[in-house]
Design an enzyme around this catalytic site. Structure first.
Site, PDB file in Angstrom:
ATOM      1  CG  ASN A   1      43.525  40.285  41.419  1.00  9.30           C
ATOM      2  OD1 ASN A   1      42.199  40.405  40.903  1.00  9.30           O
ATOM      3  ND2 ASN A   1      44.343  40.676  39.875  1.00  9.30           N
TER       4      ASN A   1
ATOM      5  CG  HIS B   1      37.932  40.441  43.217  1.00 10.55           C
ATOM      6  ND1 HIS B   1      37.188  41.250  42.677  1.00 10.55           N
ATOM      7  CD2 HIS B   1      38.505  40.098  42.288  1.00 10.55           C
ATOM      8  CE1 HIS B   1      38.586  41.846  41.615  1.00 10.55           C
ATOM      9  NE2 HIS B   1      39.288  41.174  41.896  1.00 10.55           N
TER      10      HIS B   1
ATOM     11  CG  HIS C   1      40.706  37.219  34.982  1.00 10.09           C
ATOM     12  ND1 HIS C   1      42.295  37.046  35.452  1.00 10.09           N
ATOM     13  CD2 HIS C   1      41.192  38.776  34.981  1.00 10.09           C
ATOM     14  CE1 HIS C   1      42.839  38.525  36.304  1.00 10.09           C
ATOM     15  NE2 HIS C   1      41.668  39.114  35.529  1.00 10.09           N
TER      16      HIS C   1
ATOM     17  CG  HIS D   1      39.139  38.822  38.311  1.00 14.79           C
ATOM     18  ND1 HIS D   1      40.019  39.436  39.305  1.00 14.79           N
ATOM     19  CD2 HIS D   1      39.314  37.176  38.127  1.00 14.79           C
ATOM     20  CE1 HIS D   1      41.205  38.330  38.942  1.00 14.79           C
ATOM     21  NE2 HIS D   1      40.194  37.303  38.235  1.00 14.79           N
TER      22      HIS D   1
END
Length: 554
Positions: free
Chosen positions: A302, A408, A418, A447
């Protein structure tokens, strides 16, 4: 000063610092505020070296056949200058006998992007990607990067560089430079240890010299498909922070002569919209030279999206600076949400990014490796999904018994952060069924700035034939993820949110592989649980032998 300076420090913006130090008088407040301002300014100042257009940022990636091809990538002259150079590779099997000249077939490329805070627009250096083909398997090659103004000048170099004495002079110069840089790197690490208590500043690449433009580097090709047992280094969310340096230094010192390639599971440079940080990130790789002789393979994270606040381009640096063994030319569109700051922690789904470095695959010894994009469309009927279906169907487990997949955003996540990413749900709905049905062995993710290894798992249930999911997101970025629950889920084998490190996967044979989680640093002395005043012990050593699920009976 001619007049007093008034600086108001907002307690809402800086509560942890103010809680740690509470000045009693107005004078103390002024001193404290100015000191904090100095730290903020100092921490945000960017120090990047100027190498006057010479070769730097050298890194490798395998070609379509890793036993016979290698792509050598590097930066040269700044693209905003009037000068445009061409690149070539001198290569051979003897260090003092480079006997083949490979001239780049495509023009060097670059990109531009809008910078934050009213800075002038950024233009990258020229990026060169040269794929050397017709190599011999399991062979060490030495190479030197050459740049000249024209192709004709490169072709004229053939006779000049055959002088053995010239090659020997270059070698002696290189060995002296490596010794000097080793001393400078050691001094820099001592400085970093003293600065550890402050917020880490951007990587300061001015404290090391520019790479020697005459340096002779080397790499080794992989065995033919189906032969050879590769050793892979695995890192996630590395960034360019003090712990990032610890990770690369430790990997180089302990496994630099053992690993065959490196997997980087997304979130590379953490540029924070400032593309000069991509230059310092690549300088960082120059200063801890691993990827100039070990191929590096990446997947988009990201923080690699890089949409500027006043622009719509995305993934520009990620796509231009690297060259993976791509399926076809990239299809990269603009972000259609217009101007404005994009929350990189919650990017929209999907983004218009297909092929190129987004997703690709290759066979490497006894492994078949697939890299996916969490941020391209994963829906059935999408280009990535349909390509993945065909790629999985093409896998020959007799030749490549180990099937590895990297992307990811993890499907399995024992941590609080997340938990609501759209990309996670899409992976779970559309990609996990494919991974399970094709008996993928290991899934690597980043991540989450933490470590997690699952048991073989499918659709939330532990099963002997399901993939093992490994989160390697503590390569350098802040490791402080709290557990979602005090008790780990049934599918958790190991988890920790405090320790920095990397992983090493050694393929032993067709049926067994060894996994090592290597610690390089630590953030705290206990693990936290989300919204609970509970302290849990830090994770221990995680060494494991995996049995290939393809051969396991249900």
């Amino acid at each position: 000063f001619a007049a007093p300076i008034t600086l108001t420090l907002n307690p809402i913006l800086f509560p942890p610092i103010i809680k740690m130090y509470q000045p009693k008088s107005s004078t103390s407040w002024r001193i404290f505020s100015l000191s904090l301002l100095w730290i903020i300014v100092k921490g945000s100042h960017l120090n990047r070296r100027d190498c006057d257009g010479s070769v730097r940022h050298v890194h490798l990636a395998v070609g379509k056949d890793p036993s016979t091809s290698m792509t050598i990538s590097f930066s040269s002259q700044d693209a905003h200058s009037d000068k445009k150079v061409r690149g070539a590779i001198w290569i051979g099997t003897k260090r003092n006998g480079l006997d083949r000249l490979v001239i780049e077939e495509e023009d060097p490329i670059y990109y531009t992007s809008v910078q934050p805070r009213n800075q002038k627009d950024y233009t990258s250096p020229f990026q060169h990607h040269i794929t050397v083909k017709d190599l011999k398997p399991q062979t060490t090659y030495y190479y030197r990067i050459m740049t000249r103004d024209t192709i004709e000048e490169l072709e004229d170099l053939s006779e000049t560089f055959q002088d053995i004495q010239l090659a020997q002079n270059i070698l002696e110069k290189q060995e002296k430079a490596e010794l000097d840089n080793g001393t400078k790197a050691s001094n820099r690490r001592e400085i970093l240890l003293r600065q550890r208590r402050l917020a880490p500043p951007p990587y300061d690449s001015t404290q090391c010299a520019c790479p020697d433009p005459d340096k002779i580097r080397h790499f080794r090709t992989m065995a033919h498909v189906g032969h050879g047992n590769p050793v892979l280094g695995v890192i996630g969310d590395i960034g360019q922070f003090p712990h990032s340096e610890e990770t690369l230094e430790h990997l180089k010192e302990h496994f630099g002569d053992k690993i065959d390639s490196i997997i980087l599971a997304g979130d590379l440079a953490y540029p924070e919209l400032d593309h000069r940080r991509w230059d310092t990130f690549m300088d960082f790789f120059d200063d801890y030279p691993l990827v100039e002789y070990i191929p590096l393979h990446i997947t988009p994270g990201n923080h690699d999206i890089d949409k500027p606040e006043n622009g719509t381009n995305i993934f520009s640096a990620y796509e231009v600076r690297f060259r993976m063994p791509r399926i076809q030319e990239v299809e990269l569109g603009d972000y259609d949400g217009g101007y404005g700051k994009l929350d990189m922690d919650r990017p929209p789904y999907p983004l218009p990014y297909e092929f190129g470095n987004a997703y690709y695959a290759f066979q490497y010894g006894k492994t078949h490796q697939i890299y996916l994009s969490s941020y391209s469309s994963l829906d059935p009927g999408s280009k990535q999904y349909e390509w993945l279906v065909k790629e999985l169907e093409s896998v020959n487990r007799r030749q490549t018994p180990w099937l590895l997949v990297t992307f990811h955003v993890p499907i399995y996540n024992t941590f609080e952060v997340h938990q609501h990413d759209m990309q996670m749900f899409k992976m779970r709905d559309h990609i996990e069924p494919l991974l399970v049905s094709h008996r993928v062995n290991i899934v690597f993710n980043g991540h989450i700035h933490a470590y997690q290894r699952t048991k073989p798992v499918a659709f939330g249930e532990v099963t002997k034939t399901g993939p093992i999911h490994i989160v390697m997101g503590a390569g350098g970025r802040n490791a402080d993820a709290a557990f979602l629950n005090e008790e780990p889920e049934d599918w958790v084998s190991m988890r920790d949110g405090t320790i920095y490190g990397y992983g090493v996967l050694e393929i032993c044979n067709n049926t067994h592989a060894r996994w090592d989680w290597v610690h390089t640093g630590q953030k705290g002395d206990h693990n936290k649980v989300y919204h609970q005043n509970i302290s849990l012990p830090v994770g221990g050593v995680d060494h494991a032998y995996f049995t290939n699920q393809y051969y396991v009976k249900e």
